[in-house]
Motif scaffolding. Structure first.
Motif, PDB file in Angstrom:
ATOM      1  N   LEU A   4       0.820  -1.200   0.000  1.00  0.00           N
ATOM      2  CA  LEU A   4       0.000   0.000   0.000  1.00  0.00           C
ATOM      3  C   LEU A   4       0.857   1.255   0.000  1.00  0.00           C
ATOM      4  O   LEU A   4       0.549   2.244  -0.672  1.00  0.00           O
ATOM      5  CB  LEU A   4      -0.936  -0.009   1.208  1.00  0.00           C
ATOM      6  N   ALA A   5       1.958   1.213   0.747  1.00  0.00           N
ATOM      7  CA  ALA A   5       2.847   2.374   0.799  1.00  0.00           C
ATOM      8  C   ALA A   5       3.503   2.618  -0.551  1.00  0.00           C
ATOM      9  O   ALA A   5       3.599   3.755  -1.022  1.00  0.00           O
ATOM     10  CB  ALA A   5       3.898   2.181   1.882  1.00  0.00           C
ATOM     11  N   SER A   6       3.962   1.547  -1.191  1.00  0.00           N
ATOM     12  CA  SER A   6       4.682   1.705  -2.463  1.00  0.00           C
ATOM     13  C   SER A   6       3.764   2.089  -3.608  1.00  0.00           C
ATOM     14  O   SER A   6       4.227   2.611  -4.627  1.00  0.00           O
ATOM     15  CB  SER A   6       5.432   0.419  -2.810  1.00  0.00           C
ATOM     16  N   SER A   7       2.453   1.827  -3.470  1.00  0.00           N
ATOM     17  CA  SER A   7       1.521   2.151  -4.555  1.00  0.00           C
ATOM     18  C   SER A   7       0.880   3.519  -4.393  1.00  0.00           C
ATOM     19  O   SER A   7       0.055   3.915  -5.221  1.00  0.00           O
ATOM     20  CB  SER A   7       0.422   1.089  -4.632  1.00  0.00           C
ATOM     21  N   GLN A   8       1.259   4.237  -3.360  1.00  0.00           N
ATOM     22  CA  GLN A   8       0.712   5.584  -3.191  1.00  0.00           C
ATOM     23  C   GLN A   8       1.087   6.466  -4.383  1.00  0.00           C
ATOM     24  O   GLN A   8       2.193   6.385  -4.906  1.00  0.00           O
ATOM     25  CB  GLN A   8       1.250   6.209  -1.897  1.00  0.00           C
ATOM     26  N   GLY A   9       0.140   7.280  -4.769  1.00  0.00           N
ATOM     27  CA  GLY A   9       0.338   8.115  -5.947  1.00  0.00           C
ATOM     28  C   GLY A   9      -0.208   7.481  -7.207  1.00  0.00           C
ATOM     29  O   GLY A   9      -0.334   8.143  -8.237  1.00  0.00           O
ATOM     30  N   VAL A  10      -0.510   6.191  -7.140  1.00  0.00           N
ATOM     31  CA  VAL A  10      -1.110   5.490  -8.283  1.00  0.00           C
ATOM     32  C   VAL A  10      -2.469   4.931  -7.875  1.00  0.00           C
ATOM     33  O   VAL A  10      -3.515   5.314  -8.400  1.00  0.00           O
ATOM     34  CB  VAL A  10      -0.193   4.366  -8.798  1.00  0.00           C
ATOM     35  N   ALA A  11      -2.452   3.997  -6.910  1.00  0.00           N
ATOM     36  CA  ALA A  11      -3.685   3.313  -6.528  1.00  0.00           C
ATOM     37  C   ALA A  11      -4.661   4.205  -5.780  1.00  0.00           C
ATOM     38  O   ALA A  11      -5.817   3.828  -5.602  1.00  0.00           O
ATOM     39  CB  ALA A  11      -3.349   2.083  -5.675  1.00  0.00           C
ATOM     40  N   ASP A  12      -4.212   5.383  -5.354  1.00  0.00           N
ATOM     41  CA  ASP A  12      -5.130   6.270  -4.648  1.00  0.00           C
ATOM     42  C   ASP A  12      -5.966   7.129  -5.595  1.00  0.00           C
ATOM     43  O   ASP A  12      -6.889   7.811  -5.161  1.00  0.00           O
ATOM     44  CB  ASP A  12      -4.374   7.152  -3.648  1.00  0.00           C
ATOM     45  N   HIS A  13      -5.672   7.072  -6.901  1.00  0.00           N
ATOM     46  CA  HIS A  13      -6.509   7.810  -7.843  1.00  0.00           C
ATOM     47  C   HIS A  13      -6.819   7.038  -9.117  1.00  0.00           C
ATOM     48  O   HIS A  13      -7.572   7.517  -9.960  1.00  0.00           O
ATOM     49  CB  HIS A  13      -5.882   9.165  -8.193  1.00  0.00           C
ATOM     50  N   LEU A  14      -6.258   5.842  -9.267  1.00  0.00           N
ATOM     51  CA  LEU A  14      -6.596   4.973 -10.387  1.00  0.00           C
ATOM     52  C   LEU A  14      -7.210   3.678  -9.838  1.00  0.00           C
ATOM     53  O   LEU A  14      -6.764   3.177  -8.800  1.00  0.00           O
ATOM     54  CB  LEU A  14      -5.353   4.623 -11.217  1.00  0.00           C
ATOM     55  N   PRO A  15      -8.214   3.125 -10.522  1.00  0.00           N
ATOM     56  CA  PRO A  15      -8.805   1.875 -10.037  1.00  0.00           C
ATOM     57  C   PRO A  15      -7.766   0.762  -9.968  1.00  0.00           C
ATOM     58  O   PRO A  15      -6.968   0.584 -10.893  1.00  0.00           O
ATOM     59  CB  PRO A  15      -9.880   1.566 -11.080  1.00  0.00           C
ATOM     60  N   PHE A  16      -7.772   0.012  -8.878  1.00  0.00           N
ATOM     61  CA  PHE A  16      -6.845  -1.098  -8.688  1.00  0.00           C
ATOM     62  C   PHE A  16      -7.675  -2.369  -8.577  1.00  0.00           C
ATOM     63  O   PHE A  16      -8.405  -2.556  -7.608  1.00  0.00           O
ATOM     64  CB  PHE A  16      -6.009  -0.889  -7.421  1.00  0.00           C
ATOM     65  N   VAL A  17      -7.571  -3.219  -9.592  1.00  0.00           N
ATOM     66  CA  VAL A  17      -8.375  -4.438  -9.661  1.00  0.00           C
ATOM     67  C   VAL A  17      -7.459  -5.619  -9.349  1.00  0.00           C
ATOM     68  O   VAL A  17      -6.600  -5.979 -10.166  1.00  0.00           O
ATOM     69  CB  VAL A  17      -9.025  -4.593 -11.047  1.00  0.00           C
TER      70      VAL A  17
END
Length: 218
Positions: A4-17
């Motif tokens: 979750l920490a490493s995906s910040q900046g991406v998964a917080d505004h793009l859908p993550f399936v």
């Protein structure tokens, strides 16, 4: 937490399936998966939030769960038949973890191919996205378990990190990339075209494939 920490900046505004993988079910992993990801709960009994579907423009996106026994896998195929019976989207893409057509010569049988492929190919699923083998591989169009002029294409996405597995070409293999380089895929979908590009993180184009509503693959 690290993910979750490493995906910040991406998964917080793009859908993550996300699809459940083998490492996600160790210990209390399946419970944690359900707590972290709040996905639709219309899947088969007992598999809510790990088996689900979404509509994204012209695409019906379906996520399945390979980390279950043969009975639960069969139940997913029954659910999939019902889920796609009234699908009006021009494209269907299915996502799950274990590749049914495997490039890894060291991997033993796990029953996924027997459980899933005949239904996926009979339902004319356009593209299946998988993982597990840590090498990039794209099949020929598959129909009834054999390469065909038109059919379902399976892509194993390769490794995003530093863990790589050997790969071996089989009769179903169209493209295989086994260099120890992280790789990612970009898929674009319009009403008339489904296109995939696979790139290494240092900018090398590994694969380009597209299919049109006429059924023509390139």
């Amino acid at each position: 937490r690290s993910f979750l920490a490493s995906s910040q900046g991406v998964a917080d505004h793009l859908p993550f399936v996300a699809a459940v993988g083998n490492h996600d079910v160790y210990g209390q992993g399946r419970d944690w998966f359900g707590e972290i990801f709040s996905y639709p709960s219309h899947g088969p009994p007992g598999l809510q939030r790990t088996v689900y579907s979404l509509t994204v423009g012209p695409l019906r996106l379906v996520v399945l769960d390979t980390e279950v026994d043969s009975s639960a896998r069969a139940g997913q195929m029954h659910w999939l038949e019902q889920e796609l019976a009234d699908a009006s989207e021009p494209w269907t893409v299915v996502v799950f973890h274990r590749a049914p057509y495997s490039s890894n010569p060291q991997r033993g049988p796990d029953g996924v191919a027997a459980a899933f492929t005949s239904t996926l190919e009979r339902l004319a699923v356009d593209l299946v996205l998988t993982a597990h083998d840590h090498a990039y591989m794209r099949t020929h169009p598959m129909q009834s378990g054999q390469p065909a002029a038109a059919g379902t294409v399976y892509v194993t996405g390769g490794a995003a990190g530093s863990k790589f597995y050997p790969g071996q070409r089989q009769a179903f293999t169209d493209v295989l990339f086994t260099e120890p380089r992280p790789i990612y895929s970009v898929i674009t979908v319009t009403e008339e075209q489904l296109r995939l590009e696979a790139w290494t993180v240092d900018g090398h184009l590994v694969d380009t494939w597209e299919v049109h509503k006429s059924g023509e693959s390139r």
